[in-house]
Write a protein that holds these residues in place. Structure first.
Motif, PDB file in Angstrom:
ATOM      1  N   MET A   1      15.536  54.334  33.705  1.00  0.00           N
ATOM      2  CA  MET A   1      16.194  53.546  34.738  1.00  0.00           C
ATOM      3  C   MET A   1      17.701  53.602  34.561  1.00  0.00           C
ATOM      4  O   MET A   1      18.192  53.757  33.458  1.00  0.00           O
ATOM      5  N   ARG A   2      18.392  53.419  35.679  1.00  0.00           N
ATOM      6  CA  ARG A   2      19.850  53.387  35.620  1.00  0.00           C
ATOM      7  C   ARG A   2      20.330  51.936  35.669  1.00  0.00           C
ATOM      8  O   ARG A   2      19.753  51.099  36.360  1.00  0.00           O
ATOM      9  N   TYR A   3      21.408  51.691  34.940  1.00  0.00           N
ATOM     10  CA  TYR A   3      22.028  50.368  34.852  1.00  0.00           C
ATOM     11  C   TYR A   3      23.529  50.542  34.991  1.00  0.00           C
ATOM     12  O   TYR A   3      24.073  51.612  34.736  1.00  0.00           O
ATOM     13  N   VAL A   4      24.198  49.470  35.387  1.00  0.00           N
ATOM     14  CA  VAL A   4      25.652  49.479  35.385  1.00  0.00           C
ATOM     15  C   VAL A   4      26.114  48.418  34.389  1.00  0.00           C
ATOM     16  O   VAL A   4      25.558  47.328  34.310  1.00  0.00           O
ATOM     17  N   MET A   5      27.087  48.799  33.594  1.00  0.00           N
ATOM     18  CA  MET A   5      27.765  47.893  32.666  1.00  0.00           C
ATOM     19  C   MET A   5      29.042  47.472  33.359  1.00  0.00           C
ATOM     20  O   MET A   5      29.905  48.311  33.627  1.00  0.00           O
ATOM     21  N   ILE A   6      29.181  46.204  33.688  1.00  0.00           N
ATOM     22  CA  ILE A   6      30.367  45.711  34.376  1.00  0.00           C
ATOM     23  C   ILE A   6      31.249  45.018  33.330  1.00  0.00           C
ATOM     24  O   ILE A   6      30.825  44.046  32.710  1.00  0.00           O
ATOM     25  N   LEU A   7      32.436  45.542  33.127  1.00  0.00           N
ATOM     26  CA  LEU A   7      33.354  45.041  32.096  1.00  0.00           C
ATOM     27  C   LEU A   7      34.257  43.984  32.704  1.00  0.00           C
ATOM     28  O   LEU A   7      34.958  44.247  33.688  1.00  0.00           O
ATOM     29  N   THR A   8      34.225  42.791  32.144  1.00  0.00           N
ATOM     30  CA  THR A   8      35.046  41.700  32.662  1.00  0.00           C
ATOM     31  C   THR A   8      35.837  41.053  31.543  1.00  0.00           C
ATOM     32  O   THR A   8      35.459  41.110  30.378  1.00  0.00           O
TER      33      THR A   8
END
Length: 117
Positions: A1-8
């Motif tokens: 599966m694909r995921y996105v890592m959102i950097l905040t």
């Protein structure tokens, strides 16, 4: 599966002189490790400061209206994203947990599955 890592985080921590010495080298090593392991796919992007943003929203007449800056004035903002490939969310979270910015400047990382249609 694909995921996105959102950097905040607090974008002022990503600017000199607040950025800790050696952080970019740590980020580079983290990136190389997970790219070579096949966990980073399709790359990612570091975003320019929110001061460079434009927001498009509904105007009074129903047409699009453009304003300067981000939609919300927040201390913590999205600074970038990284696309991941993992067997499940736990594996994606394990990759994200090693992000050098967490310990160095207090970044937070949101991991979210990509909706496949």
């Amino acid at each position: 599966m694909r995921y996105v890592m959102i950097l905040t985080g607090d974008e002022s921590n990503w600017q000199e002189p607040k950025m800790p010495e050696g952080l970019m080298e740590e980020v580079g090593a983290w990136w190389t490790k997970w790219f070579e392991a096949g966990k980073i796919v399709e790359g990612g992007a570091e975003l320019q400061p929110t001061s460079t943003a434009k927001t498009v929203g509904p105007g009074r007449d129903g047409r699009a209206e453009v304003t300067d800056g981000p939609y919300l004035e927040l201390k913590e903002v999205v600074g970038g994203f990284i696309m991941l490939e993992a067997d499940d969310i736990d594996e994606a979270v394990a990759v994200a947990a090693g992000w050098p910015g967490i310990a160095a400047v207090g970044d937070k990382v949101e991991v979210r599955p990509i909706l496949e249609r």
